[in-house]
Write an enzyme that holds these catalytic residues in place. Sequence first.
Site, PDB file in Angstrom:
ATOM      1  N   ASP A 193      13.284   0.090 116.744  1.00 36.76           N
ATOM      2  CA  ASP A 193      13.393   1.464 116.075  1.00 36.76           C
ATOM      3  C   ASP A 193      14.652   1.037 114.975  1.00 36.76           C
ATOM      4  OD1 ASP A 193      15.148   4.754 116.755  1.00 36.76           O
ATOM      5  OD2 ASP A 193      14.495   4.072 114.792  1.00 36.76           O
ATOM      6  N   ASP A 241      10.928   9.867 113.108  1.00 40.60           N
ATOM      7  CA  ASP A 241      12.498  10.563 113.918  1.00 40.60           C
ATOM      8  C   ASP A 241      13.163  11.058 113.113  1.00 40.60           C
ATOM      9  OD1 ASP A 241      14.728   8.948 115.893  1.00 40.60           O
ATOM     10  OD2 ASP A 241      14.839  10.959 115.480  1.00 40.60           O
ATOM     11  N   TRP A 320      14.808  10.784 126.201  1.00 42.24           N
ATOM     12  CA  TRP A 320      16.432  10.450 125.693  1.00 42.24           C
ATOM     13  C   TRP A 320      17.814  10.632 126.095  1.00 42.24           C
ATOM     14  CZ3 TRP A 320      21.288   9.822 123.240  1.00 42.24           C
ATOM     15  CH2 TRP A 320      21.660   9.167 123.646  1.00 42.24           C
TER      16      TRP A 320
HETATM   17  C1  0XW Z   1      17.322   6.711 121.122  1.00 42.16           C
HETATM   18  N1  0XW Z   1      18.242   7.914 119.991  1.00 42.16           N
HETATM   19  C2  0XW Z   1      17.121   8.931 121.145  1.00 42.16           C
HETATM   20  C3  0XW Z   1      19.203   7.969 120.992  1.00 42.16           C
HETATM   21  C4  0XW Z   1      19.749   8.074 119.487  1.00 42.16           C
HETATM   22  O1  0XW Z   1      20.542   9.245 119.371  1.00 42.16           O
HETATM   23  C5  0XW Z   1      19.632   7.380 118.744  1.00 42.16           C
HETATM   24  C6  0XW Z   1      18.016   7.747 118.671  1.00 42.16           C
HETATM   25  C7  0XW Z   1      16.945   7.361 118.321  1.00 42.16           C
HETATM   26  O2  0XW Z   1      16.242   7.427 118.344  1.00 42.16           O
HETATM   27  O3  0XW Z   1      17.407   6.968 117.019  1.00 42.16           O
HETATM   28 MG    MG Z   2      14.702   7.220 116.190  1.00 39.28          MG
END
Ligand code: 0XW
Ligand code: MG
Length: 367
Positions: A193, A241, A320
């Site tokens: 990411d 995203d 998440w």
């Molecule tokens: C991993 N996340 C879902 C948590 C942080 O807010 C960043 C985000 C992502 O995927 O960028």
């Molecule tokens: Mg992301």
Amino acid sequence: MRIAEIHIHKIDLPVKNGPYVMSGSEVHALDSTVVQIVTDSGLIGYGEVCPLGSNYQPQHALGARAALCELAPSLIQQEPLKIQVLNHLMDSVLEGHNYAKAAIDIALWDLLGKHHDVRVCDLLGGALTETVPSYYAIGVTTPENAAEIAVEKVAQGYRRLQIKIGGRPVEYDIETLTKVYEAIGTDAQIVADGNRGMLSKDVVLFSRACKDIPMAIEQACNSITELVSIRPQLAHPIYIDENSEDLSVVIEAAGKRLCDGFGLKLSRLGGISKLRTARDICAAQNIPHTCDDSWGGDIIAAACVHMGATVTAKLNEGVWIAEPYIDGHYDEDKPIKVEGGSIKVPTGPGLGVTPNPDKLGPAVHSF
Ligand code: 0XW
Ligand code: MG
């Protein structure tokens, strides 16, 4: 039933074992906003929004509370169960600011569930699972440390890992993903990411150098235009995203197949009402996605889990939550937490969490 009061709370969330490092920022503590909507029948609905600092997205904590102060007066005396009506009302009062409106929307869904004694996931069509898969995000770090954490998280039960890249020479990102893959192989799905922080040329170099690593590349560049321009040169599927700022982007990206998956955020889209629609758009196009948010405590975590429970397994890229980086819970009796790489869906009505007033502290704004 009518909305009698709205209270807005500010909660500081230090990052446990921080900082949390992404390509464009390093965060040590977050400022979360919790909304309490109190009805004349005594029911209380909770919502939350916690921007990931002020440069991750066009959102910030003070802006969330200012927008909520702009919205709250028009919501008093409204009928809380008419969620769609109130979303239209919010849009008529304030343009944009989906992230702030999301906190209200979430609280209204919490109230709807409590009123009917039904869980939010069941209001959304029913839970397909009582435990949702989570995933762990490894911040930008050395190749060796990333590999070490990856092994540890796989041992804890995670089956999806997000490895943060970008914000440094691309050679480090190549070495990091190489070391992580050497360490865990296919024991977990890997997503790299970039959080919008990479130049398109570096993404091409990264993908080609890592062509034998089975992974997805998430939001490596700043814009969809950049991602689309390099996609034919990549050896990996791409996920969007941060660019999925609202439903219209999700509809276009899904309809034109501009990506192979999404990292979807509840507050960015505008709350449960909007993420439900994005869920169904992705299902119609067979596009996998996460059900996340940027940060926050048990309230936003519960909302993400309830949504994630209604996503079919093959499209569910995981939920998440910030819990692994936060000390303590708003609701210590019914905490939302990752256990063995998964999260149990709350069993109580509405969101299924009851924040301890002491954890919320005094309201900073009341209406
Ligand atoms: C991993 N996340 C879902 C948590 C942080 O807010 C960043 C985000 C992502 O995927 O960028
Ligand atoms: Mg992301």
